[in-house]
Design a protein around this motif. Structure first.
Motif, PDB file in Angstrom:
ATOM      1  N   ASP A  27       0.810  -1.216   0.000  1.00 13.79           N
ATOM      2  CA  ASP A  27       0.000   0.000   0.000  1.00 13.79           C
ATOM      3  C   ASP A  27       0.850   1.276   0.000  1.00 13.79           C
ATOM      4  N   ALA A  28       2.167   1.131  -0.133  1.00 16.21           N
ATOM      5  CA  ALA A  28       3.053   2.295  -0.225  1.00 16.21           C
ATOM      6  C   ALA A  28       4.236   1.961  -1.136  1.00 16.21           C
ATOM      7  N   ILE A  29       4.588   2.890  -2.008  1.00 13.65           N
ATOM      8  CA  ILE A  29       5.718   2.706  -2.922  1.00 13.65           C
ATOM      9  C   ILE A  29       6.653   3.899  -2.788  1.00 13.65           C
ATOM     10  N   ILE A  30       7.948   3.609  -2.660  1.00 13.53           N
ATOM     11  CA  ILE A  30       8.978   4.660  -2.622  1.00 13.53           C
ATOM     12  C   ILE A  30       9.825   4.532  -3.883  1.00 13.53           C
ATOM     13  N   CYS A  31       9.963   5.616  -4.636  1.00 14.02           N
ATOM     14  CA  CYS A  31      10.809   5.631  -5.829  1.00 14.02           C
ATOM     15  C   CYS A  31      12.083   6.418  -5.546  1.00 14.02           C
ATOM     16  N   THR A  32      13.167   6.071  -6.251  1.00 12.35           N
ATOM     17  CA  THR A  32      14.461   6.696  -5.976  1.00 12.35           C
ATOM     18  C   THR A  32      15.017   7.462  -7.167  1.00 12.35           C
ATOM     19  N   SER A  33      14.202   7.680  -8.192  1.00 18.18           N
ATOM     20  CA  SER A  33      14.610   8.522  -9.317  1.00 18.18           C
ATOM     21  C   SER A  33      13.389   9.240  -9.860  1.00 18.18           C
ATOM     22  N   ALA A  34      13.625  10.325 -10.592  1.00 15.07           N
ATOM     23  CA  ALA A  34      12.522  11.108 -11.153  1.00 15.07           C
ATOM     24  C   ALA A  34      11.738  10.299 -12.182  1.00 15.07           C
ATOM     25  N   LYS A  35      12.466   9.602 -13.065  1.00  7.85           N
ATOM     26  CA  LYS A  35      11.789   8.827 -14.104  1.00  7.85           C
ATOM     27  C   LYS A  35      10.923   7.728 -13.512  1.00  7.85           C
ATOM     28  N   ASP A  36      11.446   7.034 -12.498  1.00  7.33           N
ATOM     29  CA  ASP A  36      10.668   5.968 -11.857  1.00  7.33           C
ATOM     30  C   ASP A  36       9.438   6.539 -11.162  1.00  7.33           C
ATOM     31  N   THR A  37       9.579   7.708 -10.548  1.00  7.72           N
ATOM     32  CA  THR A  37       8.452   8.347  -9.870  1.00  7.72           C
ATOM     33  C   THR A  37       7.326   8.646 -10.849  1.00  7.72           C
TER      34      THR A  37
END
Length: 344
Positions: A236-246
């Motif tokens: 229920d939560a996602i953390i992205c580590t780059s702008a493109k992935d976000t």
């Protein structure tokens, strides 16, 4: 037979012409910053005192902001800056740019480090040749680099973890999507970011964390996000580590009608990311001040050239943007842009 031969020759010539056009355009774009710098110096009536080379990563919003910071410092300190960025994340190409900068005997080098083990010999080679080296965004502690400029990646992870706590309370099933730039290599910055996130959540037994990797392709994070939401319905939560992935993850959340069900924590302040925050698709994003990274890296090289020393570690800090403060944040961005345009 003659006709077939003529068609074959024409096809070869067309392909060859396309490759030449593509190559010329590509290398012209790579040297654009140096040409821009020379034009500024010509208008202002002075010659650059130093010539620095900057080697970045992929041509995305983060590195465009780094570039702007480098050029601002170049104008202020009257130096020429050549900004070299592969069109796509490419270890060999970055290392080639670094090797060319050393052979060209530039006055200083700013470089991103994709793989510390492979970059260290080149960094040491530059320093041994009398060329100061500043690493940015990713470290090379075992090298002879003169200084590091960037955000503490452990703190980036910690800020992302704090956003999850703020949004979810004490219970969440978290998926972290890591940008896997080099297959099989140990990515120290990513590991530190994961450690920072776990540190922020260490006293919360209701938190679970899984990690997933996306490749360098733009759409890969979309595939990873889709797989997470389908194969791991408890997430229920996602953390992205780059702008493109976000941006990619946000689009899949919209496509699968998961807005409001998935808390998405992003990275960077690309315009698309800020719009997704305003629409409630992204809960918040962690911003690593790329403009400041670019500016401070050039300033550090100037200090080395002038004073033979500089701070070995410059932490440019991080900012957090959510729906609650996005108005103030965008107002600040607009104000800063207006001030830069008004400067002579």
């Amino acid at each position: 037979m003659k006709r077939a031969f003529a068609v074959g020759v024409a096809t070869v010539l067309l392909v060859f012409g396309f490759l030449i056009t593509f190559s010329v355009g590509y290398f012209q774009s790579q040297s654009l910053n140096l040409l821009e710098g020379k034009n500024v110096f010509r208008k202002n009536g002075y010659r650059p005192e130093y010539h620095f080379a900057v080697i970045g990563q992929a041509d995305d919003t983060f590195w465009k902001s780094v570039r702007e910071g480098c050029l601002a410092a170049a104008s202020e300190f009257q130096v020429a800056v050549e900004f070299n960025v592969p069109r796509f994340t490419n270890l060999e190409e970055q290392m080639r740019y670094l090797d060319i900068a050393i052979a060209s005997k530039v006055d200083g080098i700013v470089t991103h480090v994709l793989d510390e083990e492979k970059f260290t010999p080149l960094i040491d080679k530059a320093v041994d040749a009398g060329i100061p080296v500043i690493t940015v965004e990713a470290e090379a502690k075992k090298s002879k680099r003169n200084a590091y400029v960037g955000t503490n990646t452990f703190n980036l992870g910690r800020e992302a973890g704090k956003l999850v706590l703020e949004a979810m309370g004490e219970r969440a099933n978290i998926a972290i999507i890591l940008s896997d730039y080099i297959d099989g290599a140990v990515n120290v910055p990513q590991n530190l970011r994961i450690a920072g996130t776990k540190d922020a959540l260490e006293n919360m037994p209701g938190m679970t964390i899984r990690t997933f990797s996306s490749s360098a392709g733009f759409f890969s994070a979309e595939e990873v996000t889709r797989r997470i939401l389908i194969d791991y319905p408890e997430v229920d939560a996602i953390i992205c580590t780059s702008a493109k992935d976000t941006i990619s993850s946000a689009q899949i959340i919209v496509d699968l009608n998961k807005v409001g069900q998935i808390t998405l924590i992003g990275y960077d302040d690309a315009p698309e990311i800020l719009r997704y925050i305003e629409k409630g698709v992204i809960y918040g994003t962690v911003v690593a001040n790329p403009y400041e990274i670019g500016y401070e890296s050039i300033r550090s090289l100037i200090e080395i050239k002038k004073n033979r020393m500089t701070s070995t570690y410059v932490d440019t800090g991080a900012k957090v943007v959510t729906y609650d403060n996005i108005g103030d944040y965008t107002d600040t961005l607009t104000k800063n842009a207006d001030e830069e345009q008004s400067e002579p």
